[in-house]
Design an enzyme around this catalytic site. Sequence first.
Site, mmCIF file in Angstrom:
data_model
loop_
_atom_site.group_PDB
_atom_site.id
_atom_site.type_symbol
_atom_site.label_atom_id
_atom_site.label_comp_id
_atom_site.label_asym_id
_atom_site.label_seq_id
_atom_site.Cartn_x
_atom_site.Cartn_y
_atom_site.Cartn_z
ATOM 1 N N ASN A 32 0.864 -1.136 -0.133
ATOM 2 C CA ASN A 32 -0.121 -0.004 -0.049
ATOM 3 C C ASN A 32 0.864 1.236 -0.192
ATOM 4 O O ASN A 32 1.677 1.663 1.006
ATOM 5 C CB ASN A 32 -0.877 -0.063 1.226
ATOM 6 C CG ASN A 32 -1.780 1.197 1.127
ATOM 7 O OD1 ASN A 32 -1.732 2.103 0.297
ATOM 8 N ND2 ASN A 32 -2.413 1.363 2.431
ATOM 9 N N LYS A 34 0.180 4.266 -0.406
ATOM 10 C CA LYS A 34 -0.483 5.588 0.197
ATOM 11 C C LYS A 34 -0.248 6.689 -0.652
ATOM 12 O O LYS A 34 -0.297 6.420 -1.811
ATOM 13 C CB LYS A 34 -0.263 5.748 1.684
ATOM 14 C CG LYS A 34 -0.288 4.375 2.487
ATOM 15 C CD LYS A 34 -0.076 4.677 3.888
ATOM 16 C CE LYS A 34 -0.224 2.999 4.518
ATOM 17 N NZ LYS A 34 -0.179 3.107 6.168
ATOM 18 N N HIS A 117 -9.490 0.909 4.812
ATOM 19 C CA HIS A 117 -8.267 1.195 5.637
ATOM 20 C C HIS A 117 -8.627 2.122 6.821
ATOM 21 O O HIS A 117 -9.208 3.028 6.459
ATOM 22 C CB HIS A 117 -7.161 1.686 4.715
ATOM 23 C CG HIS A 117 -5.808 1.800 4.931
ATOM 24 N ND1 HIS A 117 -5.420 2.797 5.833
ATOM 25 C CD2 HIS A 117 -4.931 0.844 4.750
ATOM 26 C CE1 HIS A 117 -4.275 2.433 6.196
ATOM 27 N NE2 HIS A 117 -3.883 1.489 5.594
ATOM 28 N N GLU A 119 -6.953 4.569 7.617
ATOM 29 C CA GLU A 119 -6.859 6.058 7.189
ATOM 30 C C GLU A 119 -7.676 6.440 6.427
ATOM 31 O O GLU A 119 -8.319 7.762 6.278
ATOM 32 C CB GLU A 119 -5.489 6.295 6.535
ATOM 33 C CG GLU A 119 -4.242 5.943 7.387
ATOM 34 C CD GLU A 119 -2.981 5.371 6.654
ATOM 35 O OE1 GLU A 119 -3.107 5.659 5.320
ATOM 36 O OE2 GLU A 119 -2.198 5.057 7.323
ATOM 37 N N GLU A 184 -5.147 -4.984 10.399
ATOM 38 C CA GLU A 184 -4.266 -3.877 10.733
ATOM 39 C C GLU A 184 -4.595 -3.061 11.882
ATOM 40 O O GLU A 184 -5.362 -2.235 11.880
ATOM 41 C CB GLU A 184 -4.182 -3.098 9.564
ATOM 42 C CG GLU A 184 -3.915 -3.559 8.131
ATOM 43 C CD GLU A 184 -3.391 -2.421 7.459
ATOM 44 O OE1 GLU A 184 -1.971 -2.435 6.777
ATOM 45 O OE2 GLU A 184 -4.034 -1.453 6.786
ATOM 46 N N GLY A 190 2.446 2.327 10.734
ATOM 47 C CA GLY A 190 3.498 3.315 10.741
ATOM 48 C C GLY A 190 4.312 3.885 11.728
ATOM 49 O O GLY A 190 4.728 5.144 12.112
ATOM 50 N N SER A 229 3.531 -1.863 10.212
ATOM 51 C CA SER A 229 5.127 -1.881 10.579
ATOM 52 C C SER A 229 5.487 -3.288 10.226
ATOM 53 O O SER A 229 6.610 -3.911 10.904
ATOM 54 C CB SER A 229 5.167 -1.622 12.153
ATOM 55 O OG SER A 229 4.689 -0.592 12.394
ATOM 56 N N GLY A 250 3.047 -0.968 4.547
ATOM 57 C CA GLY A 250 3.138 0.438 3.989
ATOM 58 C C GLY A 250 4.520 0.892 3.716
ATOM 59 O O GLY A 250 4.925 0.746 2.542
ATOM 60 N N GLY A 251 5.234 1.289 4.578
ATOM 61 C CA GLY A 251 6.516 2.098 4.585
ATOM 62 C C GLY A 251 7.589 1.042 3.825
ATOM 63 O O GLY A 251 8.110 1.515 2.840
HETATM 64 P P1 13P Z 1 2.908 0.458 7.775
HETATM 65 O O1 13P Z 1 3.545 -0.805 6.895
HETATM 66 O O2 13P Z 1 3.756 1.591 7.190
HETATM 67 O O3 13P Z 1 3.069 0.411 9.203
HETATM 68 O O4 13P Z 1 1.442 0.647 7.064
HETATM 69 C C1 13P Z 1 0.805 -0.476 7.095
HETATM 70 C C2 13P Z 1 -0.288 -0.059 6.350
HETATM 71 O O5 13P Z 1 -1.416 0.715 6.710
HETATM 72 C C3 13P Z 1 -0.973 -0.795 4.880
HETATM 73 O O6 13P Z 1 -2.072 -0.612 4.768
#
Ligand code: 13P
Length: 274
Positions: A32, A34, A117, A119, A184, A190, A229, A250-251
């Site tokens: 993802n 983002k 999600h 967010e 999640e 994050g 994470s 994510g990251g």
């Molecule tokens: P991180 O891997 O950056 O924690 O993000 C997870 C996420 O929200 C994937 O959708």
Amino acid sequence: MNGAHEIEALVRRVVEQVLAGSGERRPLAAANWKMNHTSIEAAAFLEALDPGDSSCDIWIAPPATLLPGMKAIIERRNLPVTLCAQDVHEKENGAHTGEISAAMLKDAGAEAVLVGHSERREQGEGAERLQAKAEQAAAHGLRILYCIGESEAEYSAGLTKQVLARQLEAVRNIPANLLDIAYEPVWAIGTGRAAGKEDAQEIHAFIRLEVQRHFPDQSGAVRIVYGGSVKPENASGYADGADIDGALVGGASLHAESFQSIIHAFQKKGGSGG
Ligand code: 13P
């Protein structure tokens, strides 16, 4: 349009359906991105990506603007990558400035979409709207990676399972063969504070039971992936979990090298490498 790619995608879908019927699930490594990456960065990522063997599905959810360009590169390089949108509007079309419909996402190259999600939930998307979004995506044949997870306060209050069971209600009407779930925990996204692998496995086993309750005959089709994470260093710990079918990253998915390591951890689960 690339005929070979279309045929390969069709074969992948048939294999997925056969595996789903047999109760086996292919691992899934999903990125993802983002609100990150421009077209030049996305192209560099795809050029650098070595997808390894075919034992793990690879999805990338880029910003919607990147979908058509990435689709062209994926076809040209014949990469085994499925494009996933990050969000979808619940209406077919109309006066919804700034929104993107399911038909448009498909037209742009997406075969799947994230729904729910955290967010997006933070932007006020509640159960009813998420249900409508998932149903709209399914009506257009998009696969749905439905995201659930408890907040820090809910976690501390011991409400995790209650919250997850409630969030799962929104996808009751989605055909199981179009559905995957991402667990999640909001406090792990994050933050670098990933859920412990045993804790994650326990929650996934709970989600699995809920999924079996919702889809008594077809629950084998639904993958449950962990997100929050996930890094190259902790991915194989999650891959060891019997009910952890993959990761939503994510990251660590923003760079081809680190995403590749995570794919590799789940490829081992999918039967290659040992
Ligand atoms: P991180 O891997 O950056 O924690 O993000 C997870 C996420 O929200 C994937 O959708």
